[in-house]
Design an enzyme around this catalytic site. Sequence first.
Site, PDB file in Angstrom:
ATOM      1  N   ARG A   5       5.418  12.276  -2.789  1.00 47.15           N
ATOM      2  CA  ARG A   5       5.421  12.825  -1.430  1.00 47.15           C
ATOM      3  C   ARG A   5       6.643  12.260  -0.707  1.00 47.15           C
ATOM      4  NH1 ARG A   5      -0.039  13.885   0.078  1.00 47.15           N
ATOM      5  NH2 ARG A   5       0.792  14.831   1.965  1.00 47.15           N
TER       6      ARG A   5
ATOM      7  N   ARG B  18      13.671   4.195  12.066  1.00 51.86           N
ATOM      8  CA  ARG B  18      12.432   4.971  12.099  1.00 51.86           C
ATOM      9  C   ARG B  18      11.630   4.645  13.372  1.00 51.86           C
ATOM     10  NH1 ARG B  18       9.611   4.744   6.414  1.00 51.86           N
ATOM     11  NH2 ARG B  18       8.528   6.512   7.392  1.00 51.86           N
TER      12      ARG B  18
ATOM     13  N   ASN C  46       8.032  -5.727  -1.323  1.00 51.40           N
ATOM     14  CA  ASN C  46       8.015  -4.606  -0.386  1.00 51.40           C
ATOM     15  C   ASN C  46       6.573  -4.514   0.104  1.00 51.40           C
ATOM     16  OD1 ASN C  46       7.930  -2.258   1.045  1.00 51.40           O
ATOM     17  ND2 ASN C  46       9.072  -1.050  -0.453  1.00 51.40           N
TER      18      ASN C  46
ATOM     19  N   HIS D 168      12.827  -2.956   1.750  1.00 49.63           N
ATOM     20  CA  HIS D 168      12.298  -1.674   2.224  1.00 49.63           C
ATOM     21  C   HIS D 168      13.192  -0.565   1.697  1.00 49.63           C
ATOM     22  CE1 HIS D 168       9.415  -3.577   4.817  1.00 49.63           C
ATOM     23  NE2 HIS D 168      10.373  -4.424   5.163  1.00 49.63           N
ATOM     24  N   ILE D 169      12.569   0.442   1.136  1.00 50.38           N
ATOM     25  CA  ILE D 169      13.331   1.566   0.589  1.00 50.38           C
ATOM     26  C   ILE D 169      14.051   2.305   1.715  1.00 50.38           C
ATOM     27  CG2 ILE D 169      13.096   3.778  -0.612  1.00 50.38           C
ATOM     28  CD1 ILE D 169      10.593   2.474  -2.016  1.00 50.38           C
ATOM     29  N   SER D 170      13.332   2.548   2.800  1.00 52.32           N
ATOM     30  CA  SER D 170      13.920   3.237   3.955  1.00 52.32           C
ATOM     31  C   SER D 170      14.499   2.207   4.925  1.00 52.32           C
ATOM     32  CB  SER D 170      12.850   4.078   4.658  1.00 52.32           C
ATOM     33  OG  SER D 170      11.820   3.236   5.176  1.00 52.32           O
TER      34      SER D 170
ATOM     35  N   ALA E 230       3.334  -0.924   4.629  1.00 54.99           N
ATOM     36  CA  ALA E 230       2.896  -0.964   6.029  1.00 54.99           C
ATOM     37  C   ALA E 230       2.387  -2.346   6.451  1.00 54.99           C
ATOM     38  CB  ALA E 230       1.820   0.093   6.257  1.00 54.99           C
TER      39      ALA E 230
ATOM     40  N   ASP F 247       1.492 -15.832   5.994  1.00 55.72           N
ATOM     41  CA  ASP F 247       0.962 -17.180   5.736  1.00 55.72           C
ATOM     42  C   ASP F 247       1.019 -17.514   4.244  1.00 55.72           C
ATOM     43  OD1 ASP F 247       0.453 -17.589   8.415  1.00 55.72           O
ATOM     44  OD2 ASP F 247      -1.714 -17.235   8.267  1.00 55.72           O
TER      45      ASP F 247
ATOM     46  N   PRO G 170       0.792  -1.225   0.000  1.00 61.12           N
ATOM     47  CA  PRO G 170       0.000   0.000   0.000  1.00 61.12           C
ATOM     48  C   PRO G 170       0.826   1.278   0.000  1.00 61.12           C
ATOM     49  CG  PRO G 170      -0.169  -1.154   2.102  1.00 61.12           C
ATOM     50  CD  PRO G 170       0.502  -2.089   1.147  1.00 61.12           C
ATOM     51  N   ASN G 171       0.309   2.220  -0.766  1.00 66.64           N
ATOM     52  CA  ASN G 171       0.840   3.588  -0.871  1.00 66.64           C
ATOM     53  C   ASN G 171       2.132   3.705  -1.671  1.00 66.64           C
ATOM     54  OD1 ASN G 171      -1.240   4.930   0.676  1.00 66.64           O
ATOM     55  ND2 ASN G 171      -0.412   3.849   2.437  1.00 66.64           N
TER      56      ASN G 171
ATOM     57  N   HIS H 127       4.287  -4.696   8.866  1.00 68.74           N
ATOM     58  CA  HIS H 127       4.232  -4.570  10.325  1.00 68.74           C
ATOM     59  C   HIS H 127       2.934  -5.100  10.924  1.00 68.74           C
ATOM     60  CE1 HIS H 127       7.476  -2.043   9.048  1.00 68.74           C
ATOM     61  NE2 HIS H 127       6.661  -1.141   8.532  1.00 68.74           N
TER      62      HIS H 127
ATOM     63  N   GLU I 192      12.715  -9.622   0.928  1.00 60.51           N
ATOM     64  CA  GLU I 192      11.929  -8.481   1.408  1.00 60.51           C
ATOM     65  C   GLU I 192      12.762  -7.214   1.227  1.00 60.51           C
ATOM     66  OE1 GLU I 192      10.980  -8.955   5.536  1.00 60.51           O
ATOM     67  OE2 GLU I 192      10.050  -6.977   5.714  1.00 60.51           O
TER      68      GLU I 192
ATOM     69  N   ARG J 162       7.772   0.340  13.222  1.00 60.29           N
ATOM     70  CA  ARG J 162       8.265  -0.165  11.932  1.00 60.29           C
ATOM     71  C   ARG J 162       9.407  -1.159  12.111  1.00 60.29           C
ATOM     72  NH1 ARG J 162       5.851   3.357   8.094  1.00 60.29           N
ATOM     73  NH2 ARG J 162       5.513   5.429   8.985  1.00 60.29           N
TER      74      ARG J 162
ATOM     75  N   TYR K 255      11.719   8.562   0.975  1.00 58.90           N
ATOM     76  CA  TYR K 255      11.614   7.512  -0.048  1.00 58.90           C
ATOM     77  C   TYR K 255      12.305   7.853  -1.369  1.00 58.90           C
ATOM     78  CZ  TYR K 255       8.142   5.722   3.228  1.00 58.90           C
ATOM     79  OH  TYR K 255       7.522   5.257   4.354  1.00 58.90           O
TER      80      TYR K 255
HETATM   81  O1  CA2 Z   1      10.677   1.745   3.431  1.00 62.07           O
HETATM   82  C1  CA2 Z   1       9.791   1.088   2.850  1.00 62.07           C
HETATM   83  O2  CA2 Z   1       9.916   0.662   1.709  1.00 62.07           O
HETATM   84  C2  CA2 Z   1       8.439   0.844   3.546  1.00 62.07           C
HETATM   85  O3  CA2 Z   1       8.037  -0.491   3.247  1.00 62.07           O
HETATM   86  C3  CA2 Z   1       7.472   1.838   2.944  1.00 62.07           C
HETATM   87  C4  CA2 Z   1       6.104   1.858   3.619  1.00 62.07           C
HETATM   88  C5  CA2 Z   1       6.238   1.946   5.129  1.00 62.07           C
HETATM   89  O4  CA2 Z   1       4.952   1.805   5.737  1.00 62.07           O
HETATM   90  C6  CA2 Z   1       7.158   0.884   5.684  1.00 62.07           C
HETATM   91  O5  CA2 Z   1       7.262   1.060   7.090  1.00 62.07           O
HETATM   92  C7  CA2 Z   1       8.535   0.991   5.053  1.00 62.07           C
HETATM   93  C8  CA2 Z   1       5.251   3.044   3.156  1.00 62.07           C
HETATM   94  C9  CA2 Z   1       5.198   3.237   1.703  1.00 62.07           C
HETATM   95  C10 CA2 Z   1       4.464   4.513   1.449  1.00 62.07           C
HETATM   96  O6  CA2 Z   1       5.190   5.225   0.506  1.00 62.07           O
HETATM   97  C11 CA2 Z   1       4.866   6.528   0.315  1.00 62.07           C
HETATM   98  C12 CA2 Z   1       5.591   7.159  -0.655  1.00 62.07           C
HETATM   99  C13 CA2 Z   1       5.333   8.491  -0.898  1.00 62.07           C
HETATM  100  C14 CA2 Z   1       4.366   9.161  -0.172  1.00 62.07           C
HETATM  101  C15 CA2 Z   1       3.647   8.514   0.809  1.00 62.07           C
HETATM  102  C16 CA2 Z   1       3.905   7.175   1.049  1.00 62.07           C
END
Ligand code: CA2
Length: 143
Positions: free
Chosen positions: A18, A106, A73, A99-101, A76, A86, A10-11, A79, A97, A110, A23
């Site tokens: 953003r 953080r 990836n 994660h960009i960040s 959210a 499963d 998601p997202n 978590h 797996e 997370r 990111y």
């Molecule tokens: O660091 C990552 O790749 C995450 O999986 C990204 C998720 C976050 O919930 C994880 O804790 C770490 C969120 C992705 C949302 O990405 C956005 C990008 C631009 C603007 C808003 C959200």
Amino acid sequence: MPKILILNGPNLNLLGQRQPEIYGAQTLDDVADLCRATVGEGVDLQFEQSNHEGTLVDLIQAGRNDADAIVINPGAYSHTSVAILDALNAYDGPVIEVHISNIHKREAFRHHSYVSARADAVIAGLGTEGYAAALRRLMQLLG
Ligand code: CA2
């Protein structure tokens, strides 16, 4: 030809629009291009994004029949989602797996990922280059 399924949760469709300080500036289309450039012609890539947990579960289940490896990836859902864990536990191939960040740098919520209990490797904090690193490793593993 080996096939790798790349799943984004998601997202992640908002990448590049953003929060570039967390990111980066690349969009999800840029990430798909990076992935295709990384594997070249010899690997079939299926690149997917969904904001819905059940859709991600469906895609993982479909991958049981036709994907040789998965890069995920989970966003959210990392978590929160026992359902995605499963589904991955019912999948036999290698899973990485991404994660960009760096989720460990953080908020505390997370720091734990359900998916990490299944993942063969976890990459966090390399930015979008983490997808390329995951694919290079999977190409080694798949020979
Ligand atoms: O660091 C990552 O790749 C995450 O999986 C990204 C998720 C976050 O919930 C994880 O804790 C770490 C969120 C992705 C949302 O990405 C956005 C990008 C631009 C603007 C808003 C959200």
